[in-house]
Scaffold this motif. Structure first.
Motif, PDB file in Angstrom:
ATOM      1  N   CYS A  54      75.974 121.395  39.978  1.00 49.24           N
ATOM      2  CA  CYS A  54      74.666 121.944  40.132  1.00 49.24           C
ATOM      3  C   CYS A  54      74.577 123.337  39.508  1.00 49.24           C
ATOM      4  O   CYS A  54      75.254 123.987  39.920  1.00 49.24           O
ATOM      5  N   SER A  71      62.858 114.904  31.573  1.00 54.75           N
ATOM      6  CA  SER A  71      63.342 114.341  32.726  1.00 54.75           C
ATOM      7  C   SER A  71      62.208 114.411  33.875  1.00 54.75           C
ATOM      8  O   SER A  71      61.421 115.419  33.863  1.00 54.75           O
ATOM      9  N   THR A  72      62.315 113.511  34.831  1.00 58.54           N
ATOM     10  CA  THR A  72      61.411 113.505  36.011  1.00 58.54           C
ATOM     11  C   THR A  72      61.997 114.452  37.006  1.00 58.54           C
ATOM     12  O   THR A  72      63.040 114.340  37.610  1.00 58.54           O
ATOM     13  N   GLY A 102      63.053 115.788  40.446  1.00 59.77           N
ATOM     14  CA  GLY A 102      63.679 115.114  41.460  1.00 59.77           C
ATOM     15  C   GLY A 102      64.807 114.104  41.092  1.00 59.77           C
ATOM     16  O   GLY A 102      65.414 113.559  42.002  1.00 59.77           O
ATOM     17  N   THR A 103      65.028 113.791  40.037  1.00 62.59           N
ATOM     18  CA  THR A 103      66.134 113.196  39.369  1.00 62.59           C
ATOM     19  C   THR A 103      67.210 114.065  38.578  1.00 62.59           C
ATOM     20  O   THR A 103      66.844 114.844  38.324  1.00 62.59           O
ATOM     21  N   PRO A 104      68.448 113.643  38.729  1.00 59.56           N
ATOM     22  CA  PRO A 104      69.368 114.321  38.120  1.00 59.56           C
ATOM     23  C   PRO A 104      69.014 114.400  36.548  1.00 59.56           C
ATOM     24  O   PRO A 104      68.470 113.793  36.004  1.00 59.56           O
ATOM     25  N   ARG A 129      71.039 114.864  34.134  1.00 62.15           N
ATOM     26  CA  ARG A 129      71.873 113.953  33.466  1.00 62.15           C
ATOM     27  C   ARG A 129      72.999 113.319  34.497  1.00 62.15           C
ATOM     28  O   ARG A 129      72.867 114.006  35.532  1.00 62.15           O
ATOM     29  N   PRO A 130      73.649 112.434  34.145  1.00 68.11           N
ATOM     30  CA  PRO A 130      74.423 111.693  35.213  1.00 68.11           C
ATOM     31  C   PRO A 130      75.397 112.974  35.608  1.00 68.11           C
ATOM     32  O   PRO A 130      76.090 113.617  34.843  1.00 68.11           O
ATOM     33  N   GLU A 160      72.719 118.236  38.210  1.00 69.61           N
ATOM     34  CA  GLU A 160      71.390 118.659  38.722  1.00 69.61           C
ATOM     35  C   GLU A 160      71.105 120.012  38.816  1.00 69.61           C
ATOM     36  O   GLU A 160      72.056 120.925  38.572  1.00 69.61           O
TER      37      GLU A 160
END
Lengths: 431, 324
Positions: free
Chosen positions: B56, B74-75, B77-79, B81-82, B85
């Motif tokens: 993070c 990216s949206t 609230g989503t990571p 990348r895998p 965050e």
């Protein structure tokens, strides 16, 4: 956070002034203002800009003073601030003459000593020596004024006010601490006054408080809750210290409150102008754009924008685009080869590869041209925004060496005040 | 290398190989404004996630930069990348969270924070923002959701102010949970096994001097671990070694501009400028090494600045000594 009694935006005021040109140039700062404040995020050349403005004023025959926060060592030396000093130091006459300051002009410089200034404030406004000692001895005061962030702003404002009382100064230039929260230093006096006026603090100031642990039951519910929360988290000892601190502070609050009002009137009055400094980095542009908006909201008179460290094309020729033309390389290679033969200045006879040299020269110039274009492009929205707000906009080229000396100040001053960027770039070329 | 007997505090010591930067739980990236520390934090985040760590990147400024840098599409609230965050800590929200945890009464913290007087007290009080921000970082570590936290420290003043607040609060507050918690945070910040401070400088006078001061004070009084510094945006040689005096040569010839080529004078101007900047960087890089007595990681000057994830990936690899 908008100010309670915002005057109208400064840009609008200027536009309405009869006979005023839409853009008062930077020279007007030196002539018409008493205080100039340079603002901007860290690392954009605020300090150098502040010093350059003060030097230019001195050269116009004015008596100027610059307050710097954290000058580079060589700049401090150039300004005669070799040793850390919380007091203004005037440059001696021979030094001034060297700097091109005429008789009648003067230049003083000082570095803000934050801790000392805050102590001075306590000394000045304490009703008696005992109250003063109580403040100095209080653990919260010791940490607030010494170790924790935030007191810099109070002190800066205080010092400016004090200096503004001096009648032998025509212009005070204030370099501001880099602040994350855009206008910390401007809002500091108001915050302190607001604090002393608030009800929670009034309760803490209640003499009964220190002795009566649950004495605050009598106060209104919201205040009770706040105090309970503080107590639960910090322990009662802290509340006692805080109460004692605020009590001691309260004793000097009248003077303090009055002072905050005066500082505010000074900074938002017609004699003060703000100059915003920014660099071409994306973050810096974004920061400066927000800063400009916030300054306008507070009613500050933002007179100008200075874009520092702009990569600048070294001549008035058009910037090349795309890839170097192979044909254009040939005559350059030939000229370089002739030069090498003529001067015999080759690594070893016959070793000089003129083709490679011509190639390298064109590649770096095309590369540099794209950097120049990039800086122009990235700063365009900010420049437009500032121009619409009635600010003058000046570019200072990225200088070949560090600017933290007198020569650097000269060049920054030339870019800001020469008014004609082409003239500057001609001079640059001549060097 | 240097004679060990001659090495004083300001000369490079022979050191054991550097520990992997990501081999800890907390990396605090610090530096003056404009040094590019946000990019450094984001770049490290990208590479750490690529290694399979759960990472993070924690931002502490007024605005959020990392999502736009790392994953522009990216949206929220989503990571990003895998495994990667980012989070921006807002001091007021962090304080509300902390008070709620402490009081155990939902809603009370919010009511108290809404109290105008309390807001004014907070507005005027220094230090608490730093403390709750670090407190939130501590909490994130305790929760164990991430293997690695990369904190982009505030650019205000010295990075030290930020890190020294727990100690200062600890000494200003005599007892109670706040003092205890400040102690925990202080312990976290000084933990040599799991925490490291990564100063980011530019190879120029002010940032180099400031970084040197920071490192000295870290060593002498604050005790936050630091084992290397980053020199960002270092210019590369503007022309090859074989024509090292290219600007001088160009200055001697006199070729007017053509439709397809700038004049030799303009070319000389560009070459001289880039050479000066390069030499300036080299000189301060040397100073930085000498003044801090720490290994210095050089990051290249990107002509266009950091424009997207590919640039970050490059910077991240350089930071970690990976192949590029």
């Amino acid at each position: 956070m908008s100010r309670a009694h915002s005057p109208q935006p400064a840009g609008a005021a200027r536009a309405q002034a009869p006979g005023a040109s839409p853009e008062a140039g930077p020279e007007a700062l030196l002539r018409d203002r008493r205080i100039v404040v340079t603002v901007g995020s860290g690392g954009v050349g605020k300090t150098t800009l502040a010093a350059a403005i003060a030097l230019s004023a001195a050269r116009e025959g004015r008596r100027a003073l610059v307050i710097t926060i954290d000058p580079a060592k060589r700049l401090a030396d150039a300004l005669g601030l070799g040793a850390l000093s919380g007091e203004p130091r005037a440059l001696p006459a021979d030094r001034l003459a060297e700097m091109g300051v005429p008789a009648g002009g003067g230049l003083e410089a000082m570095m803000l000593d934050m801790k000392r200034t805050f102590d001075d404030l306590v000394r000045r406004f304490s009703p008696d020596p005992a109250a003063q000692e109580r403040i100095f001895a209080n653990p919260i005061y010791q940490h607030v004024s010494d170790a924790l962030a935030g007191s810099a702003e109070y002190s800066a404002m205080e010092k400016v006010f004090e200096l503004s009382q001096r009648e032998d100064l025509d212009l005070i230039v204030l370099d501001t601490p880099p602040s994350k929260h855009a206008l910390d230093f401007l809002e500091a006096p108001e915050r302190l006054v607001g604090l002393l006026d608030s009800r929670v603090v009034q309760v803490l100031l209640h003499p009964a408080f220190a002795g009566a642990r649950f004495g605050f039951r009598v106060f209104q519910r919201g205040v009770q809750q706040v105090l309970r929360v503080i107590e639960r988290v910090s322990g009662l000892g802290f509340l006692e210290d805080l109460s004692e601190f605020l009590l001691a502070f309260e004793a000097m609050s009248e003077g303090f409150r009055e002072r905050a009002r005066q500082v505010e009137a000074l900074l938002f009055g017609p004699q003060t102008a703000f100059v915003l400094a920014a660099g071409p980095a994306r973050e810096s542009v974004a920061h400066a754009t927000r800063f400009l908006t916030r300054l306008e909201e507070t009613g500050a008179d933002v007179a100008g924008l200075v874009l520092n460290r702009m990569r600048t094309w070294p001549s008035s020729e058009p910037l090349p685009e795309g890839e170097p033309d192979p044909a254009a390389r040939a005559d350059l290679a030939e000229a370089l080869a002739n030069d090498a033969n003529r001067t015999g200045d080759a690594p070893a006879a016959g070793d000089f590869d003129a083709e490679a040299a011509a190639d390298a020269a064109l590649t770096l110039a095309y590369g540099y041209a794209s950097m120049v274009r990039r800086d122009e492009r990235e700063t365009a929205p900010l420049r437009d925004r500032a121009q619409r707000a009635g600010c003058f906009v000046r570019r200072v080229a990225e200088l070949p060496r560090d600017v933290h000396d007198l020569e650097g100040l000269d060049r920054v001053a030339a870019y800001v005040f020469a008014g004609d960027p082409e003239r500057v770039s001609d001079e640059e070329r001549a060097r | 290398m240097s004679n060990p007997r001659l090495s004083g505090p300001s000369s490079p010591r022979s050191q054991p190989p550097l520990r992997d930067l990501l081999d800890r739980h907390l990396v605090i990236v610090t530096g003056k404004g404009g040094t590019g520390k946000t990019s450094v934090a984001a770049a490290l985040g990208l590479r750490a996630a690529a290694r399979g760590l759960r990472v993070c990147v924690v931002e502490t400024g007024l605005d959020e930069h990392v999502p736009r840098l790392v994953a522009p599409d990216s949206t929220p609230g989503t990571p990003l990348r895998p495994g990667l965050e980012s989070l921006r800590i807002d001091p007021y929200e962090a304080l509300a969270e902390y008070l709620t945890l402490q009081l155990g009464v939902p809603g009370l913290a919010t009511r108290v924070l809404r109290n105008e007087g309390f807001r004014k007290l907070l507005d005027a009080a220094p230090g608490w923002r730093e403390l709750v921000t670090l407190g939130k970082v501590w909490h994130l570590r305790e929760q164990g959701e991430f293997d690695l936290l990369l904190v982009d420290a505030p650019a205000t003043g010295h990075g030290l102010t930020f890190l020294d607040v727990p100690r200062v609060v600890g000494s200003a507050v005599r007892a109670g949970p706040l003092r205890r918690h400040a102690g925990w945070v202080e312990e976290m910040v000084r933990d040599p096994q799991n925490t490291v401070l990564l100063p980011v400088a530019l190879a120029e006078e002010l940032p180099a001097r400031e970084t040197a001061e920071l490192v000295t004070r870290l060593r002498e009084d604050v005790g936050v671990p630091v084992d290397r510094v980053v020199a960002n945006a270092v210019a590369s040689p503007p022309f090859p070694e074989s024509v090292a005096d290219l600007d001088v040569r160009l200055g001697r010839i006199d070729l007017p501009a053509s439709d397809t080529r700038p004049s030799s004078r303009t070319l000389a101007g560009c070459a001289a400028h880039l050479r000066s900047r390069y030499e300036l960087n080299r000189a301060y890089l040397e100073h930085l090494r000498e003044w801090t007595a720490l290994p210095t990681i050089e990051l290249p000057l990107l002509p266009e600045g950091v424009t997207g994830p590919a640039d970050l990936d490059l910077l991240g690899r350089r930071l970690l000594g990976e192949a590029t």
